[in-house]
Design an enzyme around this catalytic site. Structure first.
Site, mmCIF file in Angstrom:
data_model
loop_
_atom_site.group_PDB
_atom_site.id
_atom_site.type_symbol
_atom_site.label_atom_id
_atom_site.label_comp_id
_atom_site.label_asym_id
_atom_site.label_seq_id
_atom_site.Cartn_x
_atom_site.Cartn_y
_atom_site.Cartn_z
ATOM 1 N N SER A 1 22.457 36.510 -26.351
ATOM 2 C CA SER A 1 22.434 35.100 -27.252
ATOM 3 C C SER A 1 21.774 35.572 -28.333
ATOM 4 O O SER A 1 20.517 35.828 -28.122
ATOM 5 C CB SER A 1 21.664 34.183 -26.171
ATOM 6 N N HIS B 1 26.936 35.330 -27.738
ATOM 7 C CA HIS B 1 26.732 33.738 -27.422
ATOM 8 C C HIS B 1 25.919 33.056 -28.626
ATOM 9 O O HIS B 1 24.677 33.706 -28.977
ATOM 10 C CB HIS B 1 25.963 34.037 -26.018
ATOM 11 N N ASP C 1 23.880 29.592 -29.480
ATOM 12 C CA ASP C 1 23.474 28.348 -28.968
ATOM 13 C C ASP C 1 23.266 27.258 -29.972
ATOM 14 O O ASP C 1 22.253 27.412 -30.933
ATOM 15 C CB ASP C 1 22.162 28.894 -28.278
ATOM 16 N N MET D 1 21.745 23.566 -31.042
ATOM 17 C CA MET D 1 21.282 22.419 -30.391
ATOM 18 C C MET D 1 20.984 21.612 -31.314
ATOM 19 O O MET D 1 20.747 22.074 -32.693
ATOM 20 C CB MET D 1 20.029 23.325 -29.980
ATOM 21 N N HIS E 1 28.053 27.658 -27.624
ATOM 22 C CA HIS E 1 27.489 26.678 -26.472
ATOM 23 C C HIS E 1 26.995 25.436 -27.132
ATOM 24 O O HIS E 1 25.635 25.731 -27.613
ATOM 25 C CB HIS E 1 26.440 27.527 -25.606
ATOM 26 N N MET F 1 24.854 22.208 -27.197
ATOM 27 C CA MET F 1 24.089 21.508 -26.594
ATOM 28 C C MET F 1 23.712 20.401 -27.743
ATOM 29 O O MET F 1 22.632 20.312 -28.353
ATOM 30 C CB MET F 1 22.741 22.391 -26.176
ATOM 31 N N MET G 1 24.727 26.756 -16.036
ATOM 32 C CA MET G 1 23.121 26.915 -16.469
ATOM 33 C C MET G 1 21.908 27.201 -15.468
ATOM 34 O O MET G 1 21.995 26.694 -14.601
ATOM 35 C CB MET G 1 22.798 25.651 -17.239
ATOM 36 N N PHE H 1 15.752 26.397 -24.501
ATOM 37 C CA PHE H 1 14.970 27.474 -25.144
ATOM 38 C C PHE H 1 15.339 28.933 -24.517
ATOM 39 O O PHE H 1 15.796 28.863 -23.142
ATOM 40 C CB PHE H 1 13.386 27.174 -24.853
ATOM 41 N N ASP I 1 24.056 31.518 -17.570
ATOM 42 C CA ASP I 1 23.283 31.456 -18.839
ATOM 43 C C ASP I 1 21.765 30.867 -18.530
ATOM 44 O O ASP I 1 21.744 29.809 -18.078
ATOM 45 C CB ASP I 1 23.841 30.479 -20.030
HETATM 46 C C1 DX5 Z 1 19.213 28.301 -23.537
HETATM 47 C C2 DX5 Z 1 20.553 28.756 -24.012
HETATM 48 C C3 DX5 Z 1 20.423 30.294 -23.613
HETATM 49 C C4 DX5 Z 1 19.291 31.085 -23.993
HETATM 50 C C5 DX5 Z 1 19.239 32.169 -22.920
HETATM 51 O O1 DX5 Z 1 19.133 26.704 -23.676
HETATM 52 O O2 DX5 Z 1 21.490 28.234 -23.604
HETATM 53 O O3 DX5 Z 1 21.774 30.820 -24.065
HETATM 54 O O4 DX5 Z 1 19.341 31.589 -25.135
HETATM 55 O O5 DX5 Z 1 18.132 32.984 -23.141
HETATM 56 P P1 DX5 Z 1 17.359 33.997 -21.819
HETATM 57 O O6 DX5 Z 1 18.256 34.891 -21.587
HETATM 58 O O7 DX5 Z 1 16.305 34.744 -22.639
HETATM 59 O O8 DX5 Z 1 17.042 32.947 -20.808
HETATM 60 ZN ZN ZN Z 2 23.435 29.319 -24.078
#
Ligand code: DX5
Ligand code: ZN
Length: 213
Positions: free
Chosen positions: A5, A30, A32, A34, A63, A65, A134, A140, A172
């Site tokens: 990620s 990956h 993220d 947001m 992903h 969010m 999840m 985070f 994840d």
């Molecule tokens: C959280 C994200 C994850 C996150 C994973 O909202 O969707 O992808 O970056 O990070 P780690 O592996 O450090 O939990």
């Molecule tokens: Zn993610």
């Protein structure tokens, strides 16, 4: 497969970070996304995906969010997203949004927050390429793995088998070589801190692959 990620990567050199994890054995990247509304954090959007596409030899696993993901699907496909995963809680019409992702030529994924019952995904399973479970509250990196969430993978696997679906299951949040052992039904492990905070990305990725056996 392992999907590092980028949220845990050095944002001042994302291209180099992608290259480094690709050479270290990563399978997907990956990303993220947001919006500060669906989750209490703001990260990156389609323009960054567009910049990363030419420098990534690996599929970009986006992903989302974000609320109203339907408004941004075309942008992400145009930017070069390979997989686009939406939250079932965030879309007014998840079925239509998933159809749109596929119509535009990307792979469609569906996911849910830990508090959402796994049954919420069932109506959409016949129409997805990826199901993301999840194992932290999205928002985070670096959070603690919620072990009870991993049980959702086995339930999804049963539904996918019943449907004759070849969709992949991804987990994840809080994944490391110890917690990965609790995700035997997952095909893809997302890992932020476990990869990017490691001294050696190759050793970290191999440790995750070994944990899955
Ligand atoms: C959280 C994200 C994850 C996150 C994973 O909202 O969707 O992808 O970056 O990070 P780690 O592996 O450090 O939990
Ligand atoms: Zn993610």
């Amino acid at each position: 497969m392992i999907a590092p990620s980028l949220l845990s990567a050095d944002f001042s050199k994302l291209g180099e970070e992608i290259d480094a994890v690709a050479r270290a054995g990563a399978d997907w990247i990956h990303v993220d996304v947001m919006d500060g509304h669906f989750v209490p954090n703001l990260t990156i959007g389609a323009p960054v995906v567009k910049s990363l596409k030419p420098v990534s030899s690996l599929p970009l696993d986006c992903h989302l969010m974000i609320e109203n993901p339907e408004q941004y699907i075309a942008d992400f496909v145009a930017a070069g997203a390979d997989y686009i995963t939406i939250h079932v809680e965030a879309s007014r019409d998840p079925a239509a949004t998933l159809r749109e992702i596929r119509r535009l030529g990307a792979k469609a994924g569906i996911t849910l927050k830990p508090a959402t019952p796994v049954d919420a995904l069932v109506p959409f399973l016949a129409d997805v390429d990826l199901v993301l479970i999840m194992t932290v509250n999205p928002g985070f990196s670096g959070q603690v793995f919620m072990a009870e969430q991993a049980a959702k993978c086995a339930i999804i696997r049963e539904h996918l088998n019943r449907l004759g679906s070849k969709a992949l299951i991804e987990v994840d949040g809080g994944i490391n070589p110890q917690t990965a052992k609790q995700c035997l039904d997952a095909d893809v492990l997302v890992a932020g801190n476990a990869v990017f905070r490691a001294a050696d990305y190759g050793v970290a990725i191999q440790a995750l692959k070994n944990a899955k056996g």
